[in-house]
Design an enzyme around this catalytic site. Structure first.
Site, mmCIF file in Angstrom:
data_model
loop_
_atom_site.group_PDB
_atom_site.id
_atom_site.type_symbol
_atom_site.label_atom_id
_atom_site.label_comp_id
_atom_site.label_asym_id
_atom_site.label_seq_id
_atom_site.Cartn_x
_atom_site.Cartn_y
_atom_site.Cartn_z
ATOM 1 N N LYS A 1 15.927 22.242 -10.074
ATOM 2 C CA LYS A 1 15.312 20.981 -10.477
ATOM 3 C C LYS A 1 16.208 20.066 -11.300
ATOM 4 C CE LYS A 1 10.871 20.849 -10.918
ATOM 5 N NZ LYS A 1 9.824 20.024 -10.381
ATOM 6 N N SER B 114 14.858 22.222 -15.381
ATOM 7 C CA SER B 114 13.652 23.004 -15.644
ATOM 8 C C SER B 114 14.070 24.344 -16.228
ATOM 9 C CB SER B 114 12.893 23.207 -14.335
ATOM 10 O OG SER B 114 12.110 24.374 -14.400
ATOM 11 N N HIS C 203 0.839 -1.226 0.000
ATOM 12 C CA HIS C 203 0.000 0.000 0.000
ATOM 13 C C HIS C 203 0.866 1.265 0.000
ATOM 14 C CE1 HIS C 203 -3.226 -2.774 1.320
ATOM 15 N NE2 HIS C 203 -2.300 -3.245 2.130
ATOM 16 N N GLU D 215 9.846 9.095 -16.667
ATOM 17 C CA GLU D 215 8.460 9.529 -16.912
ATOM 18 C C GLU D 215 8.019 9.194 -18.337
ATOM 19 O OE1 GLU D 215 8.139 13.304 -13.840
ATOM 20 O OE2 GLU D 215 8.828 13.648 -15.861
#
Ligand code: ARG
Length: 458
Positions: free
Chosen positions: A282, A276, A155, A289
């Site tokens: 970043k 970024s 979980h 992704e």
């Protein structure tokens, strides 16, 4: 050149041609198309259906086309409908009359079925190699991390301690199954449709077993209608690629979580991250992704082809031309995802200290504390309650179980002794788990041995 001009009186409308053509995408089948044609004409000559001289001229012509396409000396000019017409027209241009005999006893329907089978077979070999490289990378990480402790989750809540080797082993199993799936598809599809003609075979005395053997098939397919109408192997391949993509996507998701500021279990190599345009701090996991995101197009290809095939009457229908772009895209996508993913995993740094600290802080050893009490005669249900109270106390203090003073253990249960600290150490918690398939070192070593054998055997 049109292959079917004789019966027609009007010129083909340009829009119709554009809609109907497949050369713009099936041109990538040129190698398979030529390979199939060489086998076909070799068989025709052996059966005395074409002469030796014609065979030789055709084989030379086809080899010339192959060489010229590969050397970029021959362009796929858009006037042709598909790769089959392109090659045949070009052959006739090169060698004249003899070229017109190549299509004897053959139709584009068995030809395209053959080309797609040859293509899928070749690509399965490529996918197999890419999967093997990923498995070898995972095995390397496993061997180095038999005692790298980390939390195992259920979980997405910390559950029990495991090792990094064990976690990687789970993916090793998944990608091994993907390999097996691809191999079994390759075996099942390995019958040769060549010689099935348009749908009903042919009146020429073809030796289908011979052309099948020339092309490395286990034998000829046994029903000519099914042979030209069957795209099951493409659907099976897309289905195996979907499952494989799902595995890559799950693994990517974990890497994205592990790479987040909150977890910091791994650090992605700069080469596999991007910055970024606005936020200077970043370092984004774009590759992971994208691999996760591209899963959608692979599933889409499977759904697309299943839908195209649904309701098609026997035998060949032009709808089936729609199999190509979907299949090519799914294969290309999975191949590039696999290659990039393997590079990303091989170059990322595992922060072992952070992983182990996280396992401790998350009370992943709570089950082991309860087991400690059970080994001293406390019924498990009571032990569960006692450890629950201990966890509450630790949470109040912001510490792990191994940091709680002994007298506080004893206030809750006098059964605790100083050996509790050893019992709840990450090492003890993991190393006692020695059932087959468990994370304990001895169990893991045995699993690794069989994985190594599996990789070597091939
Ligand atoms: N381009 C076609 C395909 O991909 C080749 C077969 C054409 N056959 C035909 N009877 N029109 O399916």
């Amino acid at each position: 050149m049109k292959l079917w001009g004789g019966r027609f009186t009007k010129e083909e409308n340009q829009l119709v041609h554009n809609f109907n053509e497949s050369l713009s995408f099936d041109q990538r089948l040129y190698r398979q198309d030529i390979e199939g044609s060489i086998a076909h004409v070799t068989m025709l000559a052996r059966q005395g259906i074409v002469t030796e001289e014609d065979r030789e001229a055709i084989v030379n012509g086809l080899s010339g086309i192959l060489a010229d396409v590969e050397a970029c000396k021959l362009e796929f000019s858009p006037e042709y409908e598909d790769i089959h017409s392109f090659v045949e027209a070009n052959l006739i241009e090169r060698i004249g009359e003899a070229g017109k005999r190549l299509h004897t006893g053959r139709s584009r329907n068995d030809q395209v079925a053959l080309d797609m089978k040859l293509y899928c077979r070749d690509e399965i070999g490529e996918l197999d190699r890419l999967l093997k490289a990923l498995l070898e990378t995972l095995l390397g990480i496993m061997e180095e991390n038999l005692d790298t402790y980390m939390p195992g989750f259920t979980h997405l809540q910390k559950a029990q301690p495991i090792t990094l080797a064990h976690h990687m082993g789970a993916y090793f199993e998944m990608f091994s199954r993907d390999r097996e799936r691809l191999r079994s598809i390759r075996e099942r599809m390995n019958t040769c449709p060549l010689g099935s003609g348009a749908l009903a075979g042919t009146t020429y005395p073809l030796d289908r077993a011979y052309s099948a053997s020339l092309l490395g098939f286990s034998g000829p397919s046994l029903n000519s209608m099914d042979s030209v109408a069957d795209r099951d192997y493409v659907i099976e391949l897309l289905s195996a690629l979907s499952i494989l993509s799902m595995h890559l996507s799950r693994f990517s998701e974990e890497i994205i979580i592990w790479n987040s500021n909150e977890y910091q279990f791994v650090e992605l190599d700069d080469g596999y991250s991007t910055g970024s345009s606005i936020m200077p701090q970043k370092k984004n996991p774009d590759i992971a992704e994208l691999v996760r995101g591209k899963t959608g197009r692979v599933y889409g290809a499977l759904m697309g082809l299943l839908t195209t095939m649904k309701g098609l009457p026997l035998a060949y229908n032009k709808d089936m031309q729609e199999d190509k772009e979907l299949t090519f895209d799914a294969i290309d996508t999975v191949k590039s995802s696999l290659a990039l993913f393997t590079g990303m995993v091989a170059s990322m740094v595992f922060r072992k200290d952070v992983m182990e600290a996280s396992a401790k802080k998350g009370f992943t050893n709570a089950t082991d504390a309860a087991d400690y009490l059970v080994s001293r005669g406390v019924p498990f249900r009571d032990a569960h309650g006692i450890v629950g109270q201990l966890v509450l106390r630790c949470l109040e203090k912001g510490i792990g179980l191994d940091e709680l003073p002994l007298d506080e253990f004893r206030q809750i249960s006098p059964v605790f002794d100083s050996d509790i600290y050893e019992a709840v150490s990450m090492k003890a918690c993991v190393e006692k788990r020695l059932t087959v398939g468990a994370p304990g070192q001895e169990a893991m070593k045995q699993a690794i041995e069989s994985y190594k054998k599996r990789l070597e055997e091939e």
